[in-house]
Design an enzyme around this catalytic site. Structure first.
Site, PDB file in Angstrom:
ATOM      1  N   ARG A 127       2.057   9.920 -36.153  1.00  0.00           N
ATOM      2  CA  ARG A 127       2.730   9.693 -34.870  1.00  0.00           C
ATOM      3  C   ARG A 127       1.698   9.231 -33.842  1.00  0.00           C
ATOM      4  O   ARG A 127       1.306   9.974 -32.937  1.00  0.00           O
ATOM      5  CB  ARG A 127       3.421  10.981 -34.420  1.00  0.00           C
ATOM      6  CG  ARG A 127       4.638  11.350 -35.292  1.00  0.00           C
ATOM      7  CD  ARG A 127       5.880  10.627 -34.810  1.00  0.00           C
ATOM      8  NE  ARG A 127       7.004  10.782 -35.722  1.00  0.00           N
ATOM      9  CZ  ARG A 127       7.957  11.709 -35.609  1.00  0.00           C
ATOM     10  NH1 ARG A 127       7.888  12.608 -34.647  1.00  0.00           N
ATOM     11  NH2 ARG A 127       8.967  11.737 -36.454  1.00  0.00           N
ATOM     12  N   ASP A 135       7.366   3.892 -38.406  1.00  0.00           N
ATOM     13  CA  ASP A 135       7.809   5.283 -38.483  1.00  0.00           C
ATOM     14  C   ASP A 135       9.241   5.391 -39.011  1.00  0.00           C
ATOM     15  O   ASP A 135      10.216   5.341 -38.253  1.00  0.00           O
ATOM     16  CB  ASP A 135       7.693   5.916 -37.093  1.00  0.00           C
ATOM     17  CG  ASP A 135       7.991   7.401 -37.090  1.00  0.00           C
ATOM     18  OD1 ASP A 135       8.364   7.936 -38.146  1.00  0.00           O
ATOM     19  OD2 ASP A 135       7.857   8.030 -36.024  1.00  0.00           O
ATOM     20  N   SER A 138      11.522   8.419 -37.656  1.00  0.00           N
ATOM     21  CA  SER A 138      12.175   8.193 -36.366  1.00  0.00           C
ATOM     22  C   SER A 138      13.348   7.233 -36.503  1.00  0.00           C
ATOM     23  O   SER A 138      14.407   7.427 -35.896  1.00  0.00           O
ATOM     24  CB  SER A 138      11.163   7.651 -35.358  1.00  0.00           C
ATOM     25  OG  SER A 138      10.200   8.636 -35.037  1.00  0.00           O
TER      26      SER A 138
END
Length: 403
Positions: A127, A135, A138
């Site tokens: 992150r 990512d 997410s």
């Protein structure tokens, strides 16, 4: 170098590793892409669309045999139902990129190492700012948060928005979100757009401003806070004492809600119980709980994965692989995450460079050169720590290939 996309085989998995737009972008950079026929159909992408984007269509065995980099949504490390057949078909000296559930299934890294396969686990993307576009957690969480609200609205026996009619006033539904990471914030925003009165809670003090930013009301409990976030930006497991105090303070809040969406998950750990069976008894008959942590044991004590449980008139839903039910957009986002990672791994002149001085590489590569270089994975497996120079020197040298 050839990037290969096999069709997903896990039951219920409708996503695909790359969509035609990703293929087109990679081909323009000089990469070759091979895709199994029919791999994108469940996500709304035809073979013709892939061919037009520059991909070569092939059967499954050819993809595994000829591709240098195999991209999957669910690798055999995550796909425990049908993944063994893929593992048997995966030759040595390949690079496997996808979701592997590495912290819950660290043994898979050893399996790949034994096959001389380089494994890149997408769940371990750090992150950090420059890795945001890679990512996948997410990306999936945003879709899951959205879909959870739609399930809640569909299953609730009343409407979300307030309505004033000649037949009387219809009060708005009260929706409560437990945990406001990406999924929780999207759930807040979606429920608000549907007209519900939305409240949310998170153990992180910084979450208050995030809750307000999407139009929800923060719920604050009078309990002593703990350290709630790991160094990698993921949720940290809370103590038993904290969870017990949290449950006691939360009971009165739950009793007022029509829909409750729980999202609390800790990577590699069983989900914490936030809603006990006793707390469910205090809720309104007809209330709905959507437990987004069901795949890791559930945040509600009564949750059953893939099932709908009704207890004291409360409907408890434990969805399985919810992102796959929005396969078109889920694949679009996952494919972009993969495209960005591949562009990071492959240099402009077509060389694959796994530089372990790079935090993204260091954190995501779980197997290479017959070993497991990842410190956290080695710890989970009970392996001794490697000298710092071994992974950085050997891996980058042995992994340079022309694309």
């Amino acid at each position: 170098m050839i990037i290969g996309i096999p069709k997903e085989t896990c039951p219920g998995e409708c996503r695909v590793g790359l969509v035609p737009q990703n293929v087109s972008a990679l081909v323009k950079k000089g990469r070759s892409v091979m895709i199994e026929r029919g791999a994108g159909l469940a996500a709304g992408h035809s073979d013709d669309a892939y061919a037009a984007a520059g991909a070569t269509l092939a059967d499954r065995s050819a993809v595994f045999e000829q591709a240098d980099i195999i991209v999957q949504v669910q690798t055999p490390g995550l796909n425990l139902k049908t993944g063994d057949s893929d593992l048997a078909e995966l030759p040595s000296n390949k690079i496997l990129v996808g979701m592997m559930d590495p912290l819950a299934n660290p043994e898979f890294a050893q399996t790949l190492a034994a096959k001389q396969v380089t494994g890149v686990a997408m769940e371990l993307i750090p992150r950090i700012t420059r890795a945001q576009a890679m990512d996948v957690l997410s990306s999936n969480a945003m879709i899951v948060g959205y879909k959870a609200v739609l399930i809640g609205a569909s299953e609730l026996a009343s409407m979300f928005p307030m309505n004033m009619t000649a037949a009387g006033t219809l009060n708005p539904a009260r929706v409560f979100i437990m945990g406001v990471g990406v999924a929780g914030l999207q759930a807040c925003a979606t429920a608000k757009r549907l007209g519900a009165v939305v409240e949310a809670y998170d153990v992180r003090p910084a979450a208050r401003e995030q809750i307000l930013s999407v139009g929800a009301k923060p719920v604050e409990l009078n309990i002593q806070a703990e350290d709630t976030e790991s160094a990698g930006g993921y949720a940290k497991e809370q103590s038993a004492e904290f969870i017990k105090a949290q449950q006691a303070a939360m009971a009165d809040v739950l009793a007022q809600q029509d829909v409750v969406i729980t999202t609390a998950a800790v990577p590699g750990k069983k989900s914490p119980i936030l809603v006990t069976a006793e707390m469910v008894k205090s809720m309104k008959p007809g209330a709905v709980i959507i437990d987004l942590a069901a795949e890791k044991g559930g945040n509600c004590e009564l949750t059953q994965l893939g099932e709908v449980v009704i207890e004291n008139g409360v409907k408890i839903i434990g969805p399985n692989n919810l992102a796959s039910t929005v396969a078109t957009h889920a694949s679009q986002m996952y494919g972009k995450n993969i495209e960005n990672l591949l562009n990071h791994l492959i240099t402009e002149d077509g060389k694959l460079n796994l530089d372990f001085e790079d935090e993204i590489i260091r954190e995501t590569v779980v197997s290479i050169n017959g070993d497991v270089p990842h410190p956290r994975m080695r710890d989970l497996l009970g392996l001794p720590a490697l000298p710092a120079t071994d992974s950085s020197t050997d891996s980058s040298t042995d992994s340079s290939t022309t694309a």
